[in-house]
Design a protein around this motif. Structure first.
Motif, PDB file in Angstrom:
ATOM      1  N   ALA A   1       0.830  -1.213   0.000  1.00  0.00           N
ATOM      2  CA  ALA A   1       0.000   0.000   0.000  1.00  0.00           C
ATOM      3  C   ALA A   1       0.858   1.254   0.000  1.00  0.00           C
ATOM      4  O   ALA A   1       0.541   2.243  -0.675  1.00  0.00           O
ATOM      5  N   ILE A   2       1.969   1.233   0.726  1.00  0.00           N
ATOM      6  CA  ILE A   2       2.807   2.425   0.800  1.00  0.00           C
ATOM      7  C   ILE A   2       3.452   2.731  -0.556  1.00  0.00           C
ATOM      8  O   ILE A   2       3.633   3.906  -0.912  1.00  0.00           O
TER       9      ILE A   2
ATOM     10  N   HIS B   1       1.332   7.504  -6.288  1.00  0.00           N
ATOM     11  CA  HIS B   1       0.237   8.465  -6.470  1.00  0.00           C
ATOM     12  C   HIS B   1       0.693   9.869  -6.069  1.00  0.00           C
ATOM     13  O   HIS B   1       0.436  10.850  -6.789  1.00  0.00           O
TER      14      HIS B   1
ATOM     15  N   ASP C   1       2.069   2.079  -3.534  1.00  0.00           N
ATOM     16  CA  ASP C   1       1.002   2.689  -4.328  1.00  0.00           C
ATOM     17  C   ASP C   1       0.786   4.143  -3.924  1.00  0.00           C
ATOM     18  O   ASP C   1       0.589   5.018  -4.778  1.00  0.00           O
ATOM     19  N   LEU C   2       0.794   4.389  -2.626  1.00  0.00           N
ATOM     20  CA  LEU C   2       0.577   5.739  -2.117  1.00  0.00           C
ATOM     21  C   LEU C   2       1.675   6.685  -2.579  1.00  0.00           C
ATOM     22  O   LEU C   2       1.404   7.804  -3.036  1.00  0.00           O
TER      23      LEU C   2
ATOM     24  N   ASP D   1      -7.505   4.830   2.034  1.00  0.00           N
ATOM     25  CA  ASP D   1      -7.310   3.379   2.182  1.00  0.00           C
ATOM     26  C   ASP D   1      -5.826   3.044   2.304  1.00  0.00           C
ATOM     27  O   ASP D   1      -5.425   2.248   3.168  1.00  0.00           O
ATOM     28  N   TRP D   2      -5.014   3.637   1.443  1.00  0.00           N
ATOM     29  CA  TRP D   2      -3.574   3.364   1.496  1.00  0.00           C
ATOM     30  C   TRP D   2      -2.982   3.808   2.831  1.00  0.00           C
ATOM     31  O   TRP D   2      -2.132   3.118   3.407  1.00  0.00           O
TER      32      TRP D   2
ATOM     33  N   LYS E   1      -8.922   6.338  -2.317  1.00  0.00           N
ATOM     34  CA  LYS E   1      -7.818   5.378  -2.283  1.00  0.00           C
ATOM     35  C   LYS E   1      -6.682   5.860  -1.390  1.00  0.00           C
ATOM     36  O   LYS E   1      -5.968   5.045  -0.788  1.00  0.00           O
ATOM     37  N   VAL E   2      -6.492   7.181  -1.310  1.00  0.00           N
ATOM     38  CA  VAL E   2      -5.434   7.718  -0.443  1.00  0.00           C
ATOM     39  C   VAL E   2      -5.729   7.362   1.004  1.00  0.00           C
ATOM     40  O   VAL E   2      -4.843   6.928   1.756  1.00  0.00           O
TER      41      VAL E   2
ATOM     42  N   GLN F   1      -3.682   1.303   5.450  1.00  0.00           N
ATOM     43  CA  GLN F   1      -3.003   0.020   5.285  1.00  0.00           C
ATOM     44  C   GLN F   1      -1.479   0.120   5.333  1.00  0.00           C
ATOM     45  O   GLN F   1      -0.796  -0.865   5.617  1.00  0.00           O
ATOM     46  N   ALA F   2      -0.945   1.304   5.047  1.00  0.00           N
ATOM     47  CA  ALA F   2       0.503   1.440   4.863  1.00  0.00           C
ATOM     48  C   ALA F   2       1.272   1.200   6.158  1.00  0.00           C
ATOM     49  O   ALA F   2       0.876   1.673   7.226  1.00  0.00           O
TER      50      ALA F   2
END
Length: 488
Positions: free
Chosen positions: A3-4, A10, A6-7, A62-63, A59-60, A66-67
Motif C-alpha cells: 500500500a505504501i 500516487h 502505491d501511495l 485506504d492506502w 484510495k489515499v 493500510q501502509a
C-alpha cells in the motif's frame, strides 16, 4: 505492490502536477501578457480541480490506513501525506477551484491597484478572497480557531497564541534597540545612478557566490520578488531601482536563500511529500540567514565593496563606512526594505490585522483605516499613499493569510542557526571577508537543507542546532551588531 508503494507513486504524480501549477504562477508574475489574466485564472482552477481530486481520492485514505512504513523516511512520508489528506478532504472541490481561480485573477488586480494607488479598485476583490478563505478556514478548523487552521498551511504545529506570546517577548527589546538607535548618526544612502544591467550582473554574480545553481535555476524580474519551484527547477525573481542598488542585490540574496534550500534537498526526495521545505518559517530562516547574518555582516560587506566598485565604479561611501550604509537604520513604510531592527515590527502589524480579519472584529472595508492607524501608532509616521500601506504586499491578494508571521519565525530560527553556525565554524568572519561563504553554506546544506521535510519544523531547527528554539539568539545578535556599528 505494498500500500505504501502505491501511495508514494500516487503522491509523486500529484507533486509533479503541483510543480506545473507553480510554473504557471511563476509565468503569471514574470512573463504572462496582461490580457491573459482571466484565462490564466480558469487554467489554475482546472489544475486545482485535478489536484484536489487526487488529494481527496478515497484510495489515499485506504492506502494510509493500510501502509506500514519500513523506515523513518517512509514514516515521514506518511506523516506529511496524512496531514495533507486530512486537510484536503475537509475542503469542498468547488471551493478549492474557485479559490485558485480568484486568487490568480486577484493578483493582477492588486498589481494594477498598487501601481495606481487605488485602494477602491482592489477592495471588492479582496473582500471576495477573504470571504472564500474564511469559508475554507471554517471547514478546516472544524469548530476550532479559523486563523489557527490557516497557520497550519505555512507553519504546521504552531498556533496564534504561541506566536502572539513570542511577539510579546520580542517587541520590548526591538523597540528599546530602535529607540537607542534613534539618536545615532546614520550614514547617507548610496548616491548616483546604478544601471539596470550592472545591477543584474552583480546580483547574478553574488547569487553564484551564495551557491545558486544556474543549471537548474534562473533570475527574472517581478513586482514582488519571490522564489518558485523545487528540485531540478527552482526559479527566483528580483526587482531593480536604478537609484538604489542594494534593494536588487539583497532581494536576490534573500531569494537565493529560499532557492538553495529547495535545490539542496536530497535528489531522492524530489517530487515526494518530503522534497520541499518543511514550512515557510524554516524556509524564511534560510533566506534571512543568507541575507542578514551572512551577506550584511561587516566582514562580507568588505568583500562586497570591491565587487560593487568593479560593477559601478567609485561609490559615494568609503570602504570603512560601507557596513554602516548597508545596515543603516531608518523608519520606513515598506516591509521588504526594512532594516533588521524594524522588520519584525512590520510583521507584527500584519499578524494582528489578520487575526482580527478572521476573528470577526475587522472587515475588509475598514482594513486601510486600521492599517494606517496601527502604523502611525507603531512607527510614528502617517501612511502617505496606499502603495506604502495596505497595498504594498502581494500576499493578501493571493489569499496567503497566516503566511506573514512565518517571516518572524524565520528570523528567530535564523538566530538559532547563526549561533550554532558560529560555534561550528569559528573562522567564519575571515571566510566571509574573503567572499567565501562556502563553509557556512555547506553547514546549512548538511544540517538542514538536504533533509527537506523529513522532520517537523521545530525538529528541523533543533536537529540542526542541537538546542532549543528561542528568540534570545536573534535579539542578542541584533543588540551586539547594531551596538557595535552605531555605538549604542
Amino acid at each position: 505492490m505494498a500500500a505504501i508503494d502505491d501511495l508514494l507513486a500516487h503522491q509523486r504524480t500529484s507533486a509533479a502536477l503541483g510543480q506545473v501549477m507553480g510554473r504557471l504562477g511563476w509565468d503569471q508574475e514574470t512573463m504572462m501578457p496582461p490580457g491573459a489574466a482571466e484565462q490564466r485564472g480558469e487554467e489554475m482552477a482546472a489544475l486545482e480541480t485535478v489536484l484536489h481530486a487526487r488529494r481527496t481520492d478515497p484510495k489515499v485514505g485506504d492506502w494510509l490506513a493500510q501502509a506500514e512504513p519500513r523506515d523513518e523516511v517512509e514514516a515521514a512520508h506518511l506523516r506529511e501525506i496524512r496531514r495533507g489528506y486530512e486537510r484536503s478532504v475537509k475542503v469542498p472541490a468547488d471551493l478549492a477551484a474557485e479559490l485558485a481561480r480568484l486568487t490568480s485573477v486577484s493578483q493582477g488586480i492588486w498589481a494594477k491597484a498598487r501601481a495606481a494607488d487605488d485602494v477602491a479598485a482592489f477592495l471588492p476583490t479582496l473582500k471576495q478572497v477573504v470571504a472564500l478563505r474564511r469559508e475554507e478556514a471554517a471547514a478546516i478548523a472544524d469548530g476550532g480557531d479559523p486563523y489557527d487552521a490557516l497557520l497550519q498551511d505555512y507553519e504546521p504545529g504552531t498556533n496564534a497564541a504561541e506566536i502572539a506570546a513570542l511577539f510579546d517577548r520580542m517587541r520590548p527589546r526591538l523597540v528599546a534597540l530602535r529607540d537607542r538607535l534613534a539618536g545615532a548618526q546614520m550614514p547617507s544612502s548610496l548616491e548616483g545612478r546604478f544601471a539596470k544591467e550592472a545591477q543584474l550582473a552583480l546580483s547574478a554574480e553574488v547569487a553564484g557566490v551564495f551557491g545558486y545553481d544556474f543549471d537548474i535555476g534562473r533570475i527574472d524580474l517581478a513586482v514582488h520578488p519571490f522564489s518558485s519551484g523545487s528540485g531540478a527547477d527552482v526559479r527566483i525573481t528580483t526587482r531593480v531601482d536604478e537609484a538604489e542598488p542594494l534593494g536588487c542585490l539583497y532581494s536576490t540574496i534573500h531569494e537565493v536563500g529560499h532557492a538553495c534550500y529547495e535545490q539542496n534537498i536530497a535528489a531522492d526526495l524530489r517530487l515526494t511529500a518530503l522534497g520541499q521545505g518543511v514550512s515557510m518559517g524554516v524556509h524564511e530562516s534560510q533566506s534571512r540567514i543568507y541575507e542578514n547574518q551572512l551577506a550584511r555582516s561587516v566582514p562580507f560587506t568588505r568583500y562586497l565593496y570591491g565587487r560593487m566598485e568593479a560593477h559601478f565604479g567609485a561609490l559615494s561611501a568609503s570602504a570603512d563606512d560601507f557596513a554602516r550604509v548597508i545596515n543603516r537604520v531608518e523608519t520606513g513604510f515598506i516591509r521588504t526594505e526594512a532594516d533588521e531592527v524594524h522588520y519584525n515590527l512590520h510583521v507584527m502589524l500584519r499578524f494582528d490585522l489578520e487575526r482580527q480579519l478572521f476573528g470577526g472584529s475587522l472587515e475588509v472595508a475598514d482594513l486601510e483605516e486600521a492599517w494606517n492607524a496601527r502604523f502611525a501608532s507603531d512607527f510614528g509616521m502617517e501612511v502617505d499613499k496606499p502603495s506604502n500601506g495596505v497595498l504594498q504586499d502581494v500576499h493578501w491578494s493571493v489569499g496567503l493569510f497566516g503566511y506573514f508571521p512565518t517571516y518572524s519565525l524565520g528570523n528567530v530560527y535564523a538566530g538559532c542557526l547563526h549561533e550554532a553556525l558560529r560555534r561550528d565554524v569559528p573562522d567564519l568572519d575571515a571566510q566571509l571577508e574573503a567572499g567565501d561563504p562556502s563553509a557556512a553554506l555547506a553547514w546549512l546544506r548538511e544540517n538542514l537543507q538536504r533533509h527537506g521535510a523529513l522532520r517537523t519544523p521545530r525538529e528541523t531547527i533543533m536537529h540542526a542546532t542541537g538546542g532549543a528554539i528561542s528568540e534570545a539568539p536573534l535579539l542578542d545578535y541584533l543588540d551586539a551588531k547594531y551596538g557595535a556599528l552605531f555605538g549604542v
